[in-house]
Design an enzyme around this catalytic site. Structure first.
Site, PDB file in Angstrom:
ATOM      1  N   GLU A 162      53.500 -11.821 -55.721  1.00 17.48           N
ATOM      2  CA  GLU A 162      53.386 -10.831 -54.462  1.00 17.48           C
ATOM      3  C   GLU A 162      54.418  -8.872 -55.510  1.00 17.48           C
ATOM      4  O   GLU A 162      54.811  -9.189 -56.946  1.00 17.48           O
ATOM      5  CB  GLU A 162      54.943 -10.952 -54.107  1.00 17.48           C
ATOM      6  CG  GLU A 162      55.950 -10.245 -53.126  1.00 17.48           C
ATOM      7  CD  GLU A 162      57.591 -10.750 -53.222  1.00 17.48           C
ATOM      8  OE1 GLU A 162      57.893 -10.172 -51.403  1.00 17.48           O
ATOM      9  OE2 GLU A 162      58.157 -11.580 -53.288  1.00 17.48           O
ATOM     10  N   LYS A 213      55.243  -8.167 -44.748  1.00 17.26           N
ATOM     11  CA  LYS A 213      56.038  -9.148 -44.816  1.00 17.26           C
ATOM     12  C   LYS A 213      57.392  -9.748 -43.531  1.00 17.26           C
ATOM     13  O   LYS A 213      57.812  -7.620 -43.396  1.00 17.26           O
ATOM     14  CB  LYS A 213      56.698  -9.019 -45.643  1.00 17.26           C
ATOM     15  CG  LYS A 213      57.696 -10.006 -46.460  1.00 17.26           C
ATOM     16  CD  LYS A 213      58.264 -10.360 -48.046  1.00 17.26           C
ATOM     17  CE  LYS A 213      59.396 -11.071 -48.001  1.00 17.26           C
ATOM     18  NZ  LYS A 213      60.041 -10.871 -49.186  1.00 17.26           N
ATOM     19  N   CYS A 270      55.740 -14.569 -50.073  1.00 14.54           N
ATOM     20  CA  CYS A 270      58.254 -15.293 -51.016  1.00 14.54           C
ATOM     21  C   CYS A 270      58.607 -15.453 -49.729  1.00 14.54           C
ATOM     22  O   CYS A 270      58.345 -17.062 -48.664  1.00 14.54           O
ATOM     23  CB  CYS A 270      58.542 -13.997 -51.589  1.00 14.54           C
ATOM     24  SG  CYS A 270      59.307 -14.738 -52.749  1.00 14.54           S
TER      25      CYS A 270
END
Length: 265
Positions: free
Chosen positions: A43, A109, A143
């Site tokens: 990431e 995200k 993540c």
């Protein structure tokens, strides 16, 4: 393609230094030429998990994505990861998947890490991205998304591989290990997770744990803890499809609808 060679690239990240991180990446891509169809990065690979969005964010036409497109073509390899993106007046932790042919896919995200103030600096995404690539379907997540099984749910086998790119620190490393394997088992899919190593600009330590799991939860490839390095696994689509046919637990999955302020499914 019945087979897909995936390489995970576990690295340290120079804090807020795009040029240095891109230089390091090119050196590593040189060693992977011809060895894999996909290379997966951590990431925010070019900056680290920084909240300095005003300084670091780029549009999709910026240097980072432009450079990666060139390298994907040059090395004949797809490249996946995330970077800090700007679109109009909003900032996104934006995952990317860039093919050698120049096709580029993005995913913003959804689950922002509020404990790290990500909710104060970034805008959450609202749509999943499933990428068709060489006969495979690939889900790209970032993540903290790993903690939320509904967002990762493989409805009617709509994807074959899920990729998680991360900056997942040492204190919560056990969660990373357990949930990567769990996502493979519950979704009957291959799982690829790539984390960084080293210490970031906020003095948070990372020790890696980058790994690839089979649809049976078997560890297929792993980079040693606290080391920069790569590992490669060959994924087999007929074997995955055969197992899904033999053990069709997916047919008994609960149906659901996701409803929020900015997304429904």
């Amino acid at each position: 393609m019945n087979q897909l060679r995936v390489s995970i690239l576990q690295t340290d990240i120079a804090w807020e230094n795009k040029q240095d991180n891109l230089r390091r990446l090119r050196e590593k891509l040189e060693t992977l030429r011809g060895a894999a169809e996909i290379v997966v990065l951590p990431e925010t690979f070019s900056t680290g998990f920084s909240m300095n969005t005003d300084k670091l964010a780029e549009p999709v036409t910026g240097d980072t994505i432009t450079t990666l497109r060139q390298w994907a073509s040059e090395y004949r390899i797809a490249i996946a990861g995330s970077y800090i993106s700007r679109e109009r007046h909003a900032y996104y932790n934006r995952a990317f998947f860039i093919t050698p042919e120049g096709e580029t896919y993005f995913y913003d995200k959804r689950h922002l890490f509020r404990m790290g103030s990500e909710t104060e600096h970034f805008t959450a995404g609202s749509r999943r991205t499933i990428i068709p690539y060489r006969g495979w379907n690939i889900l790209l997540l970032v993540c903290y998304d790993l903690r939320f099984p509904v967002w990762s749910r493989n409805v009617n086998n709509e994807y074959d591989l899920v990729i998680y790119v991360a900056n997942w620190p040492v204190p919560r490393r056990k969660v990373w290990d357990v949930l990567l394997q769990a996502r493979a088992l519950e979704n009957i899919c291959y799982v690829c997770g790539v984390n960084r190593v080293g210490t970031d600009g906020n003095q948070f330590p990372y020790n890696g744990g980058s790994a690839i799991y089979s649809y049976k939860g078997e560890l297929m490839a792993q980079v040693p803890d606290n080391e920069e390095g790569t590992a490669t696994a060959t994924l087999e689509l007929p074997a995955l499809q055969g197992f899904r046919s033999k053990f069709p637990a997916w047919k008994d999955a609960d149906s659901f609808i996701i409803v929020s302020d900015n997304n429904s499914r």
